[in-house]
Design a protein around this motif. Sequence first.
Motif, PDB file in Angstrom:
ATOM      1  N   ILE A  30      14.110  -9.841  18.916  1.00 46.35           N
ATOM      2  CA  ILE A  30      14.496  -8.679  19.710  1.00 46.35           C
ATOM      3  C   ILE A  30      13.432  -7.597  19.565  1.00 46.35           C
ATOM      4  O   ILE A  30      13.080  -7.197  18.453  1.00 46.35           O
ATOM      5  CB  ILE A  30      15.873  -8.160  19.271  1.00 46.35           C
ATOM      6  N   TYR A  31      12.911  -7.144  20.705  1.00 51.10           N
ATOM      7  CA  TYR A  31      11.882  -6.098  20.717  1.00 51.10           C
ATOM      8  C   TYR A  31      12.513  -4.799  21.201  1.00 51.10           C
ATOM      9  O   TYR A  31      13.046  -4.727  22.313  1.00 51.10           O
ATOM     10  CB  TYR A  31      10.732  -6.490  21.645  1.00 51.10           C
ATOM     11  N   ALA A  48       5.964  -8.925  25.316  1.00 47.23           N
ATOM     12  CA  ALA A  48       7.286  -9.554  25.334  1.00 47.23           C
ATOM     13  C   ALA A  48       7.969  -9.311  26.673  1.00 47.23           C
ATOM     14  O   ALA A  48       8.668 -10.192  27.201  1.00 47.23           O
ATOM     15  CB  ALA A  48       8.138  -9.011  24.193  1.00 47.23           C
ATOM     16  N   GLY A  49       7.769  -8.121  27.243  1.00 47.63           N
ATOM     17  CA  GLY A  49       8.311  -7.836  28.563  1.00 47.63           C
ATOM     18  C   GLY A  49       7.682  -8.701  29.637  1.00 47.63           C
ATOM     19  O   GLY A  49       8.379  -9.212  30.529  1.00 47.63           O
ATOM     20  N   ALA A  76       6.758   7.997  28.470  1.00 46.60           N
ATOM     21  CA  ALA A  76       7.122   8.688  29.702  1.00 46.60           C
ATOM     22  C   ALA A  76       8.244   7.949  30.431  1.00 46.60           C
ATOM     23  O   ALA A  76       8.963   8.552  31.232  1.00 46.60           O
ATOM     24  CB  ALA A  76       5.911   8.827  30.619  1.00 46.60           C
ATOM     25  N   ILE A  77       8.368   6.644  30.196  1.00 42.04           N
ATOM     26  CA  ILE A  77       9.446   5.858  30.780  1.00 42.04           C
ATOM     27  C   ILE A  77      10.105   5.055  29.667  1.00 42.04           C
ATOM     28  O   ILE A  77       9.542   4.885  28.577  1.00 42.04           O
ATOM     29  CB  ILE A  77       8.939   4.898  31.884  1.00 42.04           C
ATOM     30  N   THR A  78      11.293   4.556  29.948  1.00 43.98           N
ATOM     31  CA  THR A  78      12.007   3.723  28.993  1.00 43.98           C
ATOM     32  C   THR A  78      11.640   2.254  29.212  1.00 43.98           C
ATOM     33  O   THR A  78      11.003   1.895  30.209  1.00 43.98           O
ATOM     34  CB  THR A  78      13.525   3.899  29.149  1.00 43.98           C
ATOM     35  N   VAL A  79      12.066   1.429  28.282  1.00 45.27           N
ATOM     36  CA  VAL A  79      11.833  -0.012  28.436  1.00 45.27           C
ATOM     37  C   VAL A  79      12.574  -0.531  29.665  1.00 45.27           C
ATOM     38  O   VAL A  79      12.072  -1.405  30.382  1.00 45.27           O
ATOM     39  CB  VAL A  79      12.288  -0.762  27.173  1.00 45.27           C
ATOM     40  N   GLU A 155      18.661   1.101  26.886  1.00 49.54           N
ATOM     41  CA  GLU A 155      17.489   1.722  27.502  1.00 49.54           C
ATOM     42  C   GLU A 155      16.169   1.212  26.947  1.00 49.54           C
ATOM     43  O   GLU A 155      15.154   1.232  27.646  1.00 49.54           O
ATOM     44  CB  GLU A 155      17.547   3.254  27.327  1.00 49.54           C
ATOM     45  N   ASN A 156      16.151   0.767  25.697  1.00 43.84           N
ATOM     46  CA  ASN A 156      14.871   0.519  25.035  1.00 43.84           C
ATOM     47  C   ASN A 156      14.751  -0.861  24.392  1.00 43.84           C
ATOM     48  O   ASN A 156      14.013  -1.033  23.424  1.00 43.84           O
ATOM     49  CB  ASN A 156      14.634   1.594  23.963  1.00 43.84           C
ATOM     50  N   THR A 157      15.447  -1.863  24.920  1.00 48.91           N
ATOM     51  CA  THR A 157      15.352  -3.217  24.401  1.00 48.91           C
ATOM     52  C   THR A 157      14.875  -4.155  25.500  1.00 48.91           C
ATOM     53  O   THR A 157      15.392  -4.110  26.622  1.00 48.91           O
ATOM     54  CB  THR A 157      16.710  -3.712  23.868  1.00 48.91           C
ATOM     55  N   ILE A 158      13.896  -4.983  25.172  1.00 44.12           N
ATOM     56  CA  ILE A 158      13.422  -5.991  26.124  1.00 44.12           C
ATOM     57  C   ILE A 158      14.516  -7.046  26.310  1.00 44.12           C
ATOM     58  O   ILE A 158      15.050  -7.555  25.323  1.00 44.12           O
ATOM     59  CB  ILE A 158      12.132  -6.673  25.617  1.00 44.12           C
ATOM     60  N   PRO A 159      14.881  -7.387  27.533  1.00 43.99           N
ATOM     61  CA  PRO A 159      15.891  -8.445  27.728  1.00 43.99           C
ATOM     62  C   PRO A 159      15.460  -9.761  27.076  1.00 43.99           C
ATOM     63  O   PRO A 159      14.273 -10.082  27.010  1.00 43.99           O
ATOM     64  CB  PRO A 159      15.977  -8.585  29.252  1.00 43.99           C
TER      65      PRO A 159
END
Length: 246
Positions: A30-31, A48-49, A76-79, A155-159
Amino acid sequence: MSIPLLQYKPSSQNQRVDGYEVSSEETPRIYRLEDSPTYSDIQQLIWAGYRQVFSEHEILKFYRQENLESQLKNRAITVRDFIRGLAKSEAFRRLVVETNSNYRIIEICLKRLLGRAPYNKDEEIAWSIKIATLGWGNFVDALIESEEYLTNFGENTIPYQRRRYKGRPFNLVTPRYADYWRDNQEKNRYKWGDINNFMDMASSASIKTVKPQSISTANIEIPDMTKESEPKGIPLSISTTASFPL
C-alpha cells in the motif's frame, strides 16, 4: 438530465468480506502520500500509480504525465486527483479506451480504479450506459468520487487490488490483449491462404504437367556380388564342446 445508474446486486467477492489469511509476497503493498516524506518515496508512489492505471506492460517514458507528477510532488494535488488525471490522460484513452468495447473498458477501470472485478454483467451494463450518456471524463469522475473509492482508498492512497487470490494481478494484464481486440485484429489482418483469398491464391498457382516415362527391367544391370577368394583365418566356434581349432 443524465440517466441515473441502473440498480444491480453486488455479488459476494473476496474484497467484500474480512480475511484471515497470513500476509505473503502476493499481498499488495500500500502506497500512501503521508508515508512518502522523501523524494525517493514519492517517486515510488508515482510509479505505483502508473503501474496500477496503465499496467506493467505500458509504462513508457513517452506516456509520463510530468505536469501531474510535479503537482503531486509539491502537494498541490492529492493522490486521488493524480489517479483521476492518469485515467483521463490522452495516453490512457489511446491505449485502453479506443482499443476496447465499453464492457471491456468497464472491467478494466473497475479493476484499476476500484481494485476489484465487476460483480456481474448487470454492473457492466449499468456503467456502460454511463459512458454512453456522460462521456469518458464524467465516467472516470463517477468512479473516483464514488463512496466505494473514498472508503477503501481515501484521498492519498494509490488504488490496489484488494485481496488477490490466484491468477495474475490486475495490473499485469495488458488491456488490448482481450478477445475483442485480438479477434478484430485477426479479422482485419491480410493472410495469404485465408478462405477469403482462396480463389485468388488458386488462380495464381502455376501447374506443371508431369510426362510419364516407361522403364524396362531388361535394361537394368544387376552387379555380381559373389566372392572370388576364400576367407582367411582360423575357424572358431562359439560352442565349448567343439574341437576347433584343428
